[in-house]
Design a protein around this motif. Structure first.
Motif, PDB file in Angstrom:
ATOM      1  N   ILE A  96       0.865  -1.176   0.000  1.00 34.39           N
ATOM      2  CA  ILE A  96       0.000   0.000   0.000  1.00 34.39           C
ATOM      3  C   ILE A  96       0.902   1.225   0.000  1.00 34.39           C
ATOM      4  O   ILE A  96       1.580   1.507   0.991  1.00 34.39           O
ATOM      5  N   ARG A  97       0.931   1.940  -1.115  1.00 32.97           N
ATOM      6  CA  ARG A  97       1.753   3.142  -1.214  1.00 32.97           C
ATOM      7  C   ARG A  97       1.039   4.307  -0.552  1.00 32.97           C
ATOM      8  O   ARG A  97      -0.182   4.297  -0.397  1.00 32.97           O
ATOM      9  N   VAL A  98       1.801   5.317  -0.179  1.00 28.36           N
ATOM     10  CA  VAL A  98       1.234   6.446   0.559  1.00 28.36           C
ATOM     11  C   VAL A  98       0.106   7.113  -0.218  1.00 28.36           C
ATOM     12  O   VAL A  98      -0.883   7.568   0.365  1.00 28.36           O
ATOM     13  N   GLN A  99       0.190   7.147  -1.556  1.00 27.51           N
ATOM     14  CA  GLN A  99      -0.847   7.794  -2.360  1.00 27.51           C
ATOM     15  C   GLN A  99      -2.103   6.947  -2.511  1.00 27.51           C
ATOM     16  O   GLN A  99      -3.118   7.429  -3.025  1.00 27.51           O
ATOM     17  N   ASP A 100      -2.054   5.676  -2.040  1.00 25.90           N
ATOM     18  CA  ASP A 100      -3.207   4.787  -2.171  1.00 25.90           C
ATOM     19  C   ASP A 100      -3.909   4.509  -0.847  1.00 25.90           C
ATOM     20  O   ASP A 100      -4.779   3.650  -0.780  1.00 25.90           O
ATOM     21  N   VAL A 101      -3.536   5.249   0.194  1.00 27.92           N
ATOM     22  CA  VAL A 101      -4.126   5.005   1.519  1.00 27.92           C
ATOM     23  C   VAL A 101      -5.560   5.511   1.581  1.00 27.92           C
ATOM     24  O   VAL A 101      -6.463   4.829   2.086  1.00 27.92           O
ATOM     25  N   ARG A 102      -5.797   6.720   1.071  1.00 30.75           N
ATOM     26  CA  ARG A 102      -7.150   7.263   1.097  1.00 30.75           C
ATOM     27  C   ARG A 102      -7.391   8.104  -0.147  1.00 30.75           C
ATOM     28  O   ARG A 102      -6.453   8.459  -0.868  1.00 30.75           O
ATOM     29  N   ALA A 103      -8.670   8.436  -0.387  1.00 32.67           N
ATOM     30  CA  ALA A 103      -9.043   9.093  -1.635  1.00 32.67           C
ATOM     31  C   ALA A 103      -8.856  10.605  -1.602  1.00 32.67           C
ATOM     32  O   ALA A 103      -8.707  11.230  -2.653  1.00 32.67           O
ATOM     33  N   THR A 104      -8.867  11.216  -0.416  1.00 35.77           N
ATOM     34  CA  THR A 104      -8.776  12.672  -0.313  1.00 35.77           C
ATOM     35  C   THR A 104      -7.546  13.081   0.498  1.00 35.77           C
ATOM     36  O   THR A 104      -7.010  12.289   1.278  1.00 35.77           O
ATOM     37  N   GLU A 105      -7.098  14.320   0.287  1.00 39.90           N
ATOM     38  CA  GLU A 105      -5.955  14.897   1.017  1.00 39.90           C
ATOM     39  C   GLU A 105      -4.773  13.933   1.038  1.00 39.90           C
ATOM     40  O   GLU A 105      -4.157  13.694   2.078  1.00 39.90           O
ATOM     41  N   LYS A 106      -4.443  13.401  -0.129  1.00 42.10           N
ATOM     42  CA  LYS A 106      -3.365  12.419  -0.220  1.00 42.10           C
ATOM     43  C   LYS A 106      -2.019  12.991   0.221  1.00 42.10           C
ATOM     44  O   LYS A 106      -1.155  12.264   0.707  1.00 42.10           O
ATOM     45  N   ASP A 107      -1.849  14.293   0.049  1.00 45.14           N
ATOM     46  CA  ASP A 107      -0.573  14.920   0.411  1.00 45.14           C
ATOM     47  C   ASP A 107      -0.363  14.978   1.918  1.00 45.14           C
ATOM     48  O   ASP A 107       0.755  15.223   2.381  1.00 45.14           O
ATOM     49  N   SER A 141      -4.947  -0.848  -2.454  1.00 45.49           N
ATOM     50  CA  SER A 141      -5.497   0.447  -2.077  1.00 45.49           C
ATOM     51  C   SER A 141      -6.479   0.280  -0.927  1.00 45.49           C
ATOM     52  O   SER A 141      -7.206  -0.710  -0.862  1.00 45.49           O
ATOM     53  N   THR A 142      -6.494   1.274  -0.033  1.00 43.90           N
ATOM     54  CA  THR A 142      -7.512   1.343   1.018  1.00 43.90           C
ATOM     55  C   THR A 142      -8.323   2.634   0.882  1.00 43.90           C
ATOM     56  O   THR A 142      -8.901   3.123   1.846  1.00 43.90           O
TER      57      THR A 142
END
Length: 209
Positions: free
Chosen positions: A122-133, A163-164
């Motif tokens: 799970i890459r950092v950009q695939d943890v959640r759908a919003t505010e990925k930064d 992805s989560t």
């Protein structure tokens, strides 16, 4: 003689072969998409030996255009283990984390336990759908957490990108520093029922019954 292959394993080049069932193409190479046996299918033949009449493939191949390259296919085993595929929901246990990603050992695909070892990331950009930064892996997952995730792409052999980034995906089981099973109190927090200490996680919303 066919060779057993695993998802993501490179089978040949697109210059020499066409991609058949159970495969996909990436960067000019044909890769296995499922667990099974690498099979070379010449024009007019069937990938499934059981589905072809004796001599039919040879007769068809004899009249086929010689310029048509053979097809690489992967035929599933009759009793194959559960294998993650793109779109599959998996359950995995977090093995390690770093600032960029969390690594998981996949234990269940859908509702079927795995009998082989598969790795997920799970890459950092695939943890959640919003505010990925604003995502921080250490505030989302910890080693030992059990996570529900979706397979979004194939990596190397026996490795998958997960992805989560859905409400129903994320941590479904976690232990506190004191060793107690924690209870989710929001989508990003869990509490230890014994010590009342709150820890950050990317929590999964229980699926609707």
């Amino acid at each position: 003689m066919s060779t057993k292959v695993l998802p993501g394993q490179r089978l040949g080049t697109t210059a020499e072969f066409r991609a058949g069932s159970g495969t996909y193409v990436r960067d000019g190479f044909v890769h296995a998409a499922v667990v099974g046996h690498r099979t070379l299918v010449r024009p007019g033949e069937s990938a499934d030996p059981a589905g072809a009449a004796p001599g039919a493939g040879a007769a068809a191949a004899a009249g086929a255009d010689a310029a048509v390259p053979p097809t690489l296919a992967v035929v599933r085993d009759r009793h194959a283990t559960a294998v993650p595929e793109i779109g599959s929901i998996i359950i995995g246990k977090v093995a390690r984390v770093n600032p960029r990603l969390a690594s998981l050992n996949i234990m269940v695909v859908g509702t079927t336990p795995c009998t082989e070892t598969f790795q997920g990331v799970i890459r950092v950009q695939d943890v959640r759908a919003t505010e990925k930064d604003k995502v921080q892996i250490y505030r989302s997952f910890r080693p030992g957490d059990v996570v529900r995730a979706r397979v979004i792409s194939l990596g190397d052999a026996k490795s998958y990108f997960l992805s989560t980034a859905e409400n129903e995906l994320g941590v479904v089981f976690a232990q506190s520093m004191a060793g107690y099973t924690m209870v989710p109190i929001s989508w990003e927090e869990m509490v230890c029922p014994k010590t009342k200490v709150i820890e950050f996680r990317k929590c999964a919303k229980p699926p609707q019954q």
